[in-house]
Design a protein around this motif. Structure first.
Motif, mmCIF file in Angstrom:
data_model
loop_
_atom_site.group_PDB
_atom_site.id
_atom_site.type_symbol
_atom_site.label_atom_id
_atom_site.label_comp_id
_atom_site.label_asym_id
_atom_site.label_seq_id
_atom_site.Cartn_x
_atom_site.Cartn_y
_atom_site.Cartn_z
ATOM 1 N N PRO A 25 -0.282 -3.783 -7.708
ATOM 2 C CA PRO A 25 -0.673 -2.949 -6.744
ATOM 3 C C PRO A 25 0.002 -1.951 -6.166
ATOM 4 N N LEU A 26 -0.499 -0.606 -5.817
ATOM 5 C CA LEU A 26 0.473 0.179 -5.283
ATOM 6 C C LEU A 26 0.825 0.017 -4.069
ATOM 7 N N GLN A 27 2.330 0.442 -3.565
ATOM 8 C CA GLN A 27 2.802 0.433 -2.379
ATOM 9 C C GLN A 27 2.602 1.715 -1.786
ATOM 10 N N VAL A 28 2.105 1.731 -0.498
ATOM 11 C CA VAL A 28 1.875 3.332 0.257
ATOM 12 C C VAL A 28 3.185 3.695 0.519
ATOM 13 N N VAL A 29 3.699 4.819 0.142
ATOM 14 C CA VAL A 29 4.846 5.410 0.474
ATOM 15 C C VAL A 29 4.978 6.631 1.341
ATOM 16 N N ALA A 30 6.029 6.490 2.224
ATOM 17 C CA ALA A 30 6.039 7.608 3.451
ATOM 18 C C ALA A 30 7.316 8.249 3.415
ATOM 19 N N SER A 31 7.237 9.511 3.585
ATOM 20 C CA SER A 31 8.631 10.341 4.087
ATOM 21 C C SER A 31 8.216 11.259 5.254
ATOM 22 N N ALA A 32 9.107 11.579 5.813
ATOM 23 C CA ALA A 32 9.242 12.501 7.038
ATOM 24 C C ALA A 32 10.443 13.468 7.086
ATOM 25 N N ALA A 33 10.056 14.856 7.431
ATOM 26 C CA ALA A 33 11.189 15.784 7.412
ATOM 27 C C ALA A 33 10.600 16.565 8.584
ATOM 28 N N LEU A 34 11.679 17.338 9.276
ATOM 29 C CA LEU A 34 11.453 18.229 10.050
ATOM 30 C C LEU A 34 11.125 19.613 9.719
ATOM 31 N N VAL A 54 -7.620 3.036 3.851
ATOM 32 C CA VAL A 54 -7.903 4.101 4.637
ATOM 33 C C VAL A 54 -6.626 4.399 5.662
ATOM 34 N N ILE A 55 -6.090 5.406 5.794
ATOM 35 C CA ILE A 55 -5.114 5.920 6.597
ATOM 36 C C ILE A 55 -5.846 6.159 8.032
ATOM 37 N N GLU A 56 -5.349 5.458 9.131
ATOM 38 C CA GLU A 56 -5.898 5.433 10.447
ATOM 39 C C GLU A 56 -5.202 6.369 11.388
ATOM 40 N N SER A 57 -4.096 6.222 11.167
ATOM 41 C CA SER A 57 -3.230 7.376 11.959
ATOM 42 C C SER A 57 -1.816 7.400 11.465
ATOM 43 N N ARG A 148 -0.457 4.172 10.306
ATOM 44 C CA ARG A 148 -1.268 2.906 10.299
ATOM 45 C C ARG A 148 -2.338 2.744 9.316
ATOM 46 N N TYR A 149 -2.693 1.984 8.693
ATOM 47 C CA TYR A 149 -3.681 2.131 7.623
ATOM 48 C C TYR A 149 -4.393 0.591 7.341
ATOM 49 N N ARG A 150 -5.485 0.602 6.718
ATOM 50 C CA ARG A 150 -6.139 -0.577 6.243
ATOM 51 C C ARG A 150 -5.986 -0.698 4.845
ATOM 52 N N SER A 155 -7.046 -5.198 5.558
ATOM 53 C CA SER A 155 -5.839 -5.937 6.737
ATOM 54 C C SER A 155 -5.291 -4.568 7.164
ATOM 55 N N ALA A 156 -5.263 -4.780 8.425
ATOM 56 C CA ALA A 156 -4.417 -3.887 9.100
ATOM 57 C C ALA A 156 -3.070 -3.706 8.703
ATOM 58 N N ARG A 157 -2.084 -2.488 8.373
ATOM 59 C CA ARG A 157 -0.829 -2.358 8.015
ATOM 60 C C ARG A 157 -0.278 -1.297 8.752
#
Length: 166
Positions: A25-34, A54-57, A148-150, A155-157
């Motif tokens: 299963p894919l793992q949701v990945v995130a990165s942030a930058a200014l 589903v990405i909730e916020s 935050r996503y389902r 399931s809430a993650r």
């Protein structure tokens, strides 16, 4: 050497007939930058979102727990599968994207033909305004980014990452 040739041929035939291994299963990945000249925005990129998730916020969370939600999202979807050997075979792919403001766009591209089961994923890029960039930059280590996503099962993650610094 000639005696090994039939064994090698048989091994190659068996390998070609072996079914594909099941995908993890894919793992949701995130990165942030200014972003912005005065670091007035935090850009968050979320990828490898499987179909059904589903990405909730997407939010920037301050040291006091206050949440600043992203209000500008851009979505993109893509399909891919394992590549065939060789560079001369061409295929066509379709990408659809849109944003929270209702803008939509579709594009078509070409590349190597893919075989096997196609893998669909989504990506989201969100912009979060920084309320006071100077104060944020001084205290960036005390902030965090939350996605935050389902998941596919409903399931809430929560995916948490450090807020970006200069």
């Amino acid at each position: 050497m000639r005696a090994l040739l039939p064994l090698l041929t048989l091994g190659l035939l068996l390998a070609a007939c072996t079914p594909e291994a099941p995908r993890r299963p894919l793992q949701v990945v995130a990165s942030a930058a200014l972003s912005g000249p005065e670091a007035e925005m935090v850009r968050v990129h979320v990828s490898q979102i499987p179909p059904g998730a589903v990405i909730e916020s997407v939010a920037l969370v301050g040291p006091d727990g206050a949440r600043i939600e992203a209000d500008d999202w851009r979505r993109a979807s893509s399909e891919s599968g394992p590549r065939l050997e060789g560079d001369s075979v061409l295929g066509i792919g379709v990408v659809a994207s849109g944003s929270s403001s209702g803008l939509a766009r579709a594009s078509v591209g070409s590349g190597g033909i893919r075989s096997g089961n196609a893998l669909s994923t989504q990506q989201i890029t969100a912009q979060i305004p920084v309320p006071d960039p100077a104060t944020y930059l001084e205290q960036a280590r005390d902030w965090r980014v939350e996605v935050r996503y389902r998941d596919v099962a409903g399931s809430a993650r929560v995916l948490t990452l450090p807020a970006p610094r200069r």
